[in-house]
Design a protein around this motif. Structure first.
Motif, PDB file in Angstrom:
ATOM      1  N   PRO A  98      27.368  25.571  38.883  1.00  0.00           N
ATOM      2  CA  PRO A  98      27.692  24.136  39.264  1.00  0.00           C
ATOM      3  C   PRO A  98      29.433  24.308  39.478  1.00  0.00           C
ATOM      4  N   PRO A  99      29.926  23.655  40.333  1.00  0.00           N
ATOM      5  CA  PRO A  99      31.224  23.766  41.031  1.00  0.00           C
ATOM      6  C   PRO A  99      32.196  23.312  39.876  1.00  0.00           C
ATOM      7  N   GLU A 100      31.897  22.494  38.812  1.00  0.00           N
ATOM      8  CA  GLU A 100      32.880  22.066  37.838  1.00  0.00           C
ATOM      9  C   GLU A 100      33.293  23.301  36.969  1.00  0.00           C
ATOM     10  N   PHE A 101      32.597  24.340  36.916  1.00  0.00           N
ATOM     11  CA  PHE A 101      32.758  25.658  35.893  1.00  0.00           C
ATOM     12  C   PHE A 101      34.249  26.083  36.869  1.00  0.00           C
ATOM     13  N   LEU A 102      34.257  25.978  38.201  1.00  0.00           N
ATOM     14  CA  LEU A 102      35.407  26.757  38.912  1.00  0.00           C
ATOM     15  C   LEU A 102      36.623  26.092  38.942  1.00  0.00           C
ATOM     16  N   ARG A 103      36.521  24.763  38.284  1.00  0.00           N
ATOM     17  CA  ARG A 103      37.804  23.958  38.220  1.00  0.00           C
ATOM     18  C   ARG A 103      38.762  24.629  37.407  1.00  0.00           C
ATOM     19  N   LYS A 104      40.284  24.397  37.647  1.00  0.00           N
ATOM     20  CA  LYS A 104      41.145  24.719  36.797  1.00  0.00           C
ATOM     21  C   LYS A 104      41.160  24.001  35.682  1.00  0.00           C
ATOM     22  N   GLY A 105      41.240  24.458  34.581  1.00  0.00           N
ATOM     23  CA  GLY A 105      41.391  23.754  33.287  1.00  0.00           C
ATOM     24  C   GLY A 105      40.073  24.124  32.353  1.00  0.00           C
ATOM     25  N   ARG A 106      39.060  24.539  32.921  1.00  0.00           N
ATOM     26  CA  ARG A 106      38.048  24.927  32.408  1.00  0.00           C
ATOM     27  C   ARG A 106      38.182  26.421  31.713  1.00  0.00           C
ATOM     28  N   PHE A 107      38.556  27.284  32.707  1.00  0.00           N
ATOM     29  CA  PHE A 107      38.993  28.615  32.390  1.00  0.00           C
ATOM     30  C   PHE A 107      40.395  28.862  32.857  1.00  0.00           C
ATOM     31  N   ASP A 108      41.108  29.749  32.277  1.00  0.00           N
ATOM     32  CA  ASP A 108      42.656  29.933  32.702  1.00  0.00           C
ATOM     33  C   ASP A 108      42.485  30.437  34.258  1.00  0.00           C
ATOM     34  N   GLU A 109      41.650  31.517  34.314  1.00  0.00           N
ATOM     35  CA  GLU A 109      41.438  32.265  35.561  1.00  0.00           C
ATOM     36  C   GLU A 109      40.044  32.789  35.781  1.00  0.00           C
ATOM     37  N   VAL A 110      39.927  33.008  37.174  1.00  0.00           N
ATOM     38  CA  VAL A 110      38.558  33.554  37.576  1.00  0.00           C
ATOM     39  C   VAL A 110      38.852  34.841  38.227  1.00  0.00           C
ATOM     40  N   PHE A 111      38.212  35.995  37.920  1.00  0.00           N
ATOM     41  CA  PHE A 111      38.345  37.367  38.398  1.00  0.00           C
ATOM     42  C   PHE A 111      37.089  37.742  38.957  1.00  0.00           C
ATOM     43  N   PHE A 112      37.380  38.308  40.181  1.00  0.00           N
ATOM     44  CA  PHE A 112      36.090  38.949  40.884  1.00  0.00           C
ATOM     45  C   PHE A 112      36.297  40.386  40.651  1.00  0.00           C
ATOM     46  N   VAL A 113      35.054  40.885  40.050  1.00  0.00           N
ATOM     47  CA  VAL A 113      34.874  42.483  39.628  1.00  0.00           C
ATOM     48  C   VAL A 113      34.085  43.005  40.811  1.00  0.00           C
ATOM     49  N   ASP A 114      34.548  43.790  41.492  1.00  0.00           N
ATOM     50  CA  ASP A 114      34.023  44.326  42.638  1.00  0.00           C
ATOM     51  C   ASP A 114      33.313  45.799  42.459  1.00  0.00           C
ATOM     52  N   LEU A 115      32.769  46.347  43.173  1.00  0.00           N
ATOM     53  CA  LEU A 115      32.448  47.712  43.180  1.00  0.00           C
ATOM     54  C   LEU A 115      33.373  48.740  43.212  1.00  0.00           C
ATOM     55  N   PRO A 116      33.502  49.481  42.228  1.00  0.00           N
ATOM     56  CA  PRO A 116      34.608  50.506  42.052  1.00  0.00           C
ATOM     57  C   PRO A 116      34.897  51.263  43.227  1.00  0.00           C
ATOM     58  N   ASN A 117      36.392  51.395  43.614  1.00  0.00           N
ATOM     59  CA  ASN A 117      36.792  52.139  44.486  1.00  0.00           C
ATOM     60  C   ASN A 117      37.043  53.621  44.084  1.00  0.00           C
ATOM     61  N   GLU A 118      37.522  54.470  44.844  1.00  0.00           N
ATOM     62  CA  GLU A 118      37.399  55.761  44.734  1.00  0.00           C
ATOM     63  C   GLU A 118      38.282  56.156  43.490  1.00  0.00           C
ATOM     64  N   GLU A 119      39.419  55.437  43.218  1.00  0.00           N
ATOM     65  CA  GLU A 119      40.138  55.829  42.033  1.00  0.00           C
ATOM     66  C   GLU A 119      39.334  55.575  40.710  1.00  0.00           C
ATOM     67  N   ALA A 120      38.882  54.286  40.782  1.00  0.00           N
ATOM     68  CA  ALA A 120      38.066  53.682  39.863  1.00  0.00           C
ATOM     69  C   ALA A 120      36.800  54.740  39.526  1.00  0.00           C
ATOM     70  N   ARG A 121      36.103  55.230  40.464  1.00  0.00           N
ATOM     71  CA  ARG A 121      34.827  55.921  40.150  1.00  0.00           C
ATOM     72  C   ARG A 121      35.088  57.158  39.543  1.00  0.00           C
ATOM     73  N   ARG A 122      36.370  57.765  39.857  1.00  0.00           N
ATOM     74  CA  ARG A 122      36.936  58.946  39.337  1.00  0.00           C
ATOM     75  C   ARG A 122      37.108  58.627  37.863  1.00  0.00           C
ATOM     76  N   ALA A 123      37.855  57.740  37.489  1.00  0.00           N
ATOM     77  CA  ALA A 123      38.212  57.076  36.148  1.00  0.00           C
ATOM     78  C   ALA A 123      36.842  57.085  35.422  1.00  0.00           C
ATOM     79  N   ILE A 124      35.777  56.411  36.201  1.00  0.00           N
ATOM     80  CA  ILE A 124      34.437  55.899  35.541  1.00  0.00           C
ATOM     81  C   ILE A 124      33.882  57.157  35.055  1.00  0.00           C
ATOM     82  N   LEU A 125      33.756  58.353  36.052  1.00  0.00           N
ATOM     83  CA  LEU A 125      33.054  59.477  35.796  1.00  0.00           C
ATOM     84  C   LEU A 125      33.575  60.254  34.722  1.00  0.00           C
TER      85      LEU A 125
END
Length: 406
Positions: free
Chosen positions: A314-341
């Motif tokens: 529901p769009p209400e979840f994305l309104r400021k005040g419910r959560f302090d911030e919304v972060f998008f977690v994407d697929l890891p890039n090259e540097e992140a994949r190296r760290a994950i491995l």
């Protein structure tokens, strides 16, 4: 016995105030609730009353108009400070007590004692001091363990043990910096409050499955030294009218009582998907209660919620005040994949330096963190089955045999 106690009250011929403690479960019994209603009618003809006390008392509908509810405020921080002084002073009369608590440590002890009654806090502090003859910041673990027992007793939340740290979360530099900036409010809550800062509400993590959103929740609790409580929406819903909402309120009351803590809600969209009406409106009512709680919660509860498909929220979840911030977690890039491995190889006793990461990093393009981990685990099974060491070639073979969801 509750039945005998009520029978005595009903048959008594004198004016009195009857105090009944621990009768919460009795109210769920329709027979006993009707008996209590009958007693209320009897006492209305003479001077007398019945007082019930307890935590989480749910008054049946038939008794609500005949009763008044009084919620006692929790102890103030000053009361906990005085309790610490009194407990240490009393114990010093019987044993040697080494108090290793300065102003900052005392503030953190008090912050973690919040939610406990003074009697409960006294028991925890006494046990902690008697165990090793000292009171220090390390005794926070005793408080957390006691609160864990409360969670297990309530049954609507799950106490989640955590071992992960933010060092095990590859990439997500923005989230890490955001969390690091707010960590100091835990170590100096009084100074933060005087500065005009409130305890952070929480974050919503959205993105591709398997990219470390759940790991982040565990890592936050570990880094901040807070207990992690997991809310499983499946435990909330009940076939009886009103029970789901009551379960949710009980869960939130428990979280607030155990604050400061981290509340973890995984795959939020499965519990509160937009447009659901096949359950008779139960999910919508629970959603409304949850949104109101996010906005107006009383305790220091940091909520970490994850969602794989934000379009179902529901769009209400994305309104400021419910959560302090919304972060998008994407697929890891090259540097992140190296760290994950490197992270997952080290977790399984393998020296990352002994592997050709330059070959593994491009081979895992499009893989999520969970898929990279599983490729390493599968390669380990192959190596163990063949009686040989894990090699880059074995990992590459598993990577080649894996089709990433992306």
């Amino acid at each position: 016995d509750p039945a005998q106690a009520l029978a005595h009250v009903a048959s008594a011929q004198f004016n009195a105030l009857y105090y009944l403690s621990g009768f919460e479960t009795m109210l769920a019994d329709p027979v006993q609730a009707d008996r209590l209603k009958e007693i209320a009618g009897i006492l209305s003809t003479r001077a007398g009353a019945v007082a019930l006390s307890g935590t989480g008392i749910a008054m049946p509908e038939s008794l609500r108009r005949l009763s008044a509810t009084v919620s006692l405020p929790p102890p103030e921080p000053l009361e906990y400070h005085r309790l610490i002084d009194r407990v240490t002073r009393d114990l010093r009369q019987r044993m040697k007590v080494d108090v290793q608590v300065g102003e900052a440590e005392a503030a953190r002890l008090v912050a973690n004692l919040r939610g406990l009654t003074l009697l409960e806090a006294e028991k925890v502090l006494t046990r902690a001091i008697v165990e090793d003859g000292r009171l220090s910041e390390a005794d926070l673990q005793h408080i957390i363990d006691y609160k864990k027992q409360i969670v297990e007793r309530e049954g609507v939340l799950e106490y989640y043990p955590v071992e992960e740290t933010l060092a095990e979360v590859a990439d997500l530099a923005g989230l890490k910096a955001w969390l690091a900036k707010r960590k100091h409010i835990l170590t100096a809550p009084d100074k933060a409050a005087a500065f005009g800062l409130e305890f952070p509400k929480g974050v919503l993590l959205v993105g591709v499955p398997g990219c470390g959103k759940s790991l982040c929740a565990k890592a936050v609790a570990m880094e901040w030294g807070l207990p992690l409580l997991k809310l499983d929406p499946g435990r909330l819903y009940n076939k009886y009218i009103g029970e789901s909402e009551r379960n949710f309120r009980r869960a939130m009351d428990t979280a607030e009582r155990l604050s400061p803590c981290v509340l973890f809600i995984d795959e939020l969209e499965k519990a509160f998907a937009a447009g659901g009406s096949e359950d008779g409106g139960v999910s919508q009512r629970v959603l409304g209660t949850f949104l109101a709680w996010l906005q107006d919660r009383r305790g220091d509860v940091f909520t970490v919620a994850t969602a794989n498909d934000v379009t179902r929220l529901p769009p209400e979840f994305l309104r400021k005040g419910r959560f302090d911030e919304v972060f998008f977690v994407d697929l890891p890039n090259e540097e992140a994949r190296r760290a994950i491995l490197a992270i997952h190889l080290r977790k399984r006793g393998q020296a990352a330096e002994g592997f050709d990461l330059a070959a593994l990093v491009p081979a895992t393009a499009g893989f999520s963190g969970a898929e990279i981990e599983q490729a390493i685990v599968s390669a380990l099974y192959t190596a163990f089955n063949d009686g040989r060491k894990l090699t880059t070639g074995l990992v590459l073979a598993e990577v080649a045999a894996t089709r990433p969801l992306s």
